[in-house]
Structures are given as C-alpha cells and as structure tokens.
Motif scaffolding. Structure first.
Motif, PDB file in Angstrom:
ATOM      1  N   ASP A  79      19.523  42.756  11.189  1.00 44.42           N
ATOM      2  CA  ASP A  79      20.424  43.839  11.570  1.00 44.42           C
ATOM      3  C   ASP A  79      20.992  43.655  12.972  1.00 44.42           C
ATOM      4  O   ASP A  79      21.877  44.404  13.384  1.00 44.42           O
ATOM      5  N   TYR A  80      20.478  42.680  13.708  1.00 49.48           N
ATOM      6  CA  TYR A  80      20.851  42.572  15.118  1.00 49.48           C
ATOM      7  C   TYR A  80      22.280  42.050  15.287  1.00 49.48           C
ATOM      8  O   TYR A  80      22.727  41.174  14.563  1.00 49.48           O
ATOM      9  N   PRO A  84      17.890  44.671  21.043  1.00 44.59           N
ATOM     10  CA  PRO A  84      17.773  45.213  19.673  1.00 44.59           C
ATOM     11  C   PRO A  84      17.175  46.609  19.666  1.00 44.59           C
ATOM     12  O   PRO A  84      16.351  46.963  20.511  1.00 44.59           O
ATOM     13  N   THR A  85      17.604  47.385  18.714  1.00 42.89           N
ATOM     14  CA  THR A  85      17.064  48.729  18.525  1.00 42.89           C
ATOM     15  C   THR A  85      16.275  48.828  17.223  1.00 42.89           C
ATOM     16  O   THR A  85      15.770  49.891  16.891  1.00 42.89           O
ATOM     17  N   SER A  86      16.199  47.725  16.485  1.00 38.54           N
ATOM     18  CA  SER A  86      15.473  47.680  15.225  1.00 38.54           C
ATOM     19  C   SER A  86      14.620  46.418  15.189  1.00 38.54           C
ATOM     20  O   SER A  86      15.025  45.381  15.725  1.00 38.54           O
ATOM     21  N   ILE A 106      14.186  44.627  12.685  1.00 40.04           N
ATOM     22  CA  ILE A 106      14.747  43.748  11.656  1.00 40.04           C
ATOM     23  C   ILE A 106      15.856  42.900  12.285  1.00 40.04           C
ATOM     24  O   ILE A 106      16.944  43.397  12.587  1.00 40.04           O
TER      25      ILE A 106
END
Length: 268
Positions: free
Chosen positions: A89-90, A82-84, A86
């Motif tokens: 959003d993944y 993941p880059t977030s 949240i």
C-alpha cells in the motif's frame, strides 16, 4: 521521564532522519548506547521502503534509472513515512510528490506515469466481482435499454493525461523497448481494470472517458451517451459498450435507480 508514546515517536522519527541522534534509552546487549546497531537498522528500513516503491513503480524507475530513482525515493520516504504495515500500500502520494520534485521537472509526463502505475496496483488488489457478459445483456428487452444504469467493476480506474502515458508505460514495463514519443501529439485516456487474474490497460476512444465517468456517477445509458457526445461528437455508443463488456468493466445493471437488478454478471 519520557513516556512510552514519546519514546516510540522519537524512535520512529530517528529512523527516517539521519540528522537525529540515537533515541534515548536504546542500548545494545552490553547495556551501552548502540549507535552502530541503530544506524544499520535505520538504513535497512529506508532501503526496504525504497525497494517497495521500486516494486510498485517499475516504469518510473526504468525511465529515470535506478540511481535517480533511489535518490528521489529516499527523499519521499523521509517526507512521507508509511502509515500502514502493508508495504504493497505504500506510496499512494508518490505521483503528487514527483509532480513537485524539481530535479524531475523536465520529465513532465513522469507524474502521470506514476498515477497510472498506482491505478494498476489498486486494480490488482481490488475485490473480486462477477462480469456482466454479452450473453446476459443480449436478453434485455430493447425498450428498456435507454434507462439502464450499470455497476462498474470495483477494480476499474480511469486515468486522464495530456501525455501519451499508456504508450510510455508500455515501452518501459516488462519486455517493452523504449523509443521516441511525440509528447505534443496529444494525451491518452486509460481504462484500468482487473476482471480476472490480470490487470488490463486500454486506451479509451473519443468520449469514452466521459461516458464511463458518467456511468460511475449513476447516469443512465442515455444520459451518459449525451454526456459523451457533448464532449466529443465522434463518440460511438455501440463500440464503447462492446469494448467495456469485453474488458469486464460491468458487474450488473438495472433499470434506472430501481433496487431490483435486471441482470447480474456471471462471467469470471
């Protein structure tokens, strides 16, 4: 001595790759290297990300079964962390991953089902906006209709597939009952939109995909109609406008590219 940034990078890499050793400097309450604690934490992180994918792609999971899904998702998690923060959003690249995932190659429609589920998720979390209603459009002077341009609802997504993905999705979501599907019968274009509380998915009629896509690009009503008819002579302008307004697809309209709105949606 490793910098803090290097330590954090090493920690993140080791979380998703069990082949890597426990990061240097990681110790337990006793001051000794804590291999077991890190292994438990690593497993919890991976399991959590797999759970997020399962929540975001329920139909894909049901189609392939939990065991296959978990194995596929685990590989995705390692390759695309993941880059977030949240989790909702993944998994934006999950459909593309499935497309190239060899063990799923026989399910040629699976990646498109994942694309549809991603569109559903994006629509669900899109901003709120008013809806252009039949009543608002009815007061428009007839001689201005041809030059109208429409602003589409921010939740609206278009999905095109050579497979009947809406039919497959409906069979594999909620109380849907899986059944035989003729994959050679032709594809389905799907309109995804959330004008109110619930996300709606609708099969699009002949030329409908091209029509909405043209409106998205700023073409006028007449130009978009010509685009749709050029693709499929069966295109029905009045029927498409009626269905799109009923779906809450528009939020306002104006004459051509004029900055002043002719009418704004008021429905909720």
């Amino acid at each position: 001595m490793l910098s803090l940034a290097d330590r954090l990078d090493g920690f993140a890499a080791a979380l998703l790759d069990p082949a890597l050793s426990t990061p240097l400097g990681l110790v337990g309450p006793d001051g000794q290297p804590s291999l077991r604690r890190f292994a438990v934490y690593r497993n919890n992180v991976v399991v959590g990300l797999i759970g997020a994918l399962k929540a975001n792609y329920p139909a894909v999971c049901r189609i392939v079964g939990e065991e296959f899904f978990n194995a596929m998702a685990r590989i995705f998690v390692v390759s695309e962390p993941p880059t977030s923060p949240i989790l909702l959003d993944y998994g934006a690249g999950f459909a593309e991953f499935i497309w190239g995932f060899e063990p799923a190659a026989q399910l040629s429609y699976l990646a498109d089902v994942a694309r549809l589920e991603r569109a559903w998720l994006e629509a669900y979390h899109a901003p709120e906006a008013p809806q252009l209603t039949f009543e608002a459009l009815a007061v428009m002077p007839g001689d201005q209709a041809a030059g109208l341009t429409f602003s589409l609802h921010p939740s609206l997504r278009l999905i095109r597939s050579r497979f009947p993905i809406l039919t497959i999705w409906q069979m594999n979501i909620g109380d849907g009952v899986p059944g035989p599907v003729d994959l050679t019968a032709g594809g389905e274009d799907v309109l995804v939109v959330r004008p109110a509380a619930a996300v709606e998915l609708r099969a699009m009629p002949a030329g409908g995909y091209e029509f909405v896509e043209a409106l998205q690009q700023g073409q006028s009503l007449t130009e978009a109609m010509k685009t749709a008819l050029g693709t499929d002579p069966r295109f029905d302008l009045s029927g498409n406008i009626r269905d799109l307004i009923a779906a809450g697809a528009f939020i306002d309209c104006r004459i051509g590219n004029e900055p002043e709105l002719l009418m704004r949606g008021t429905g909720v």
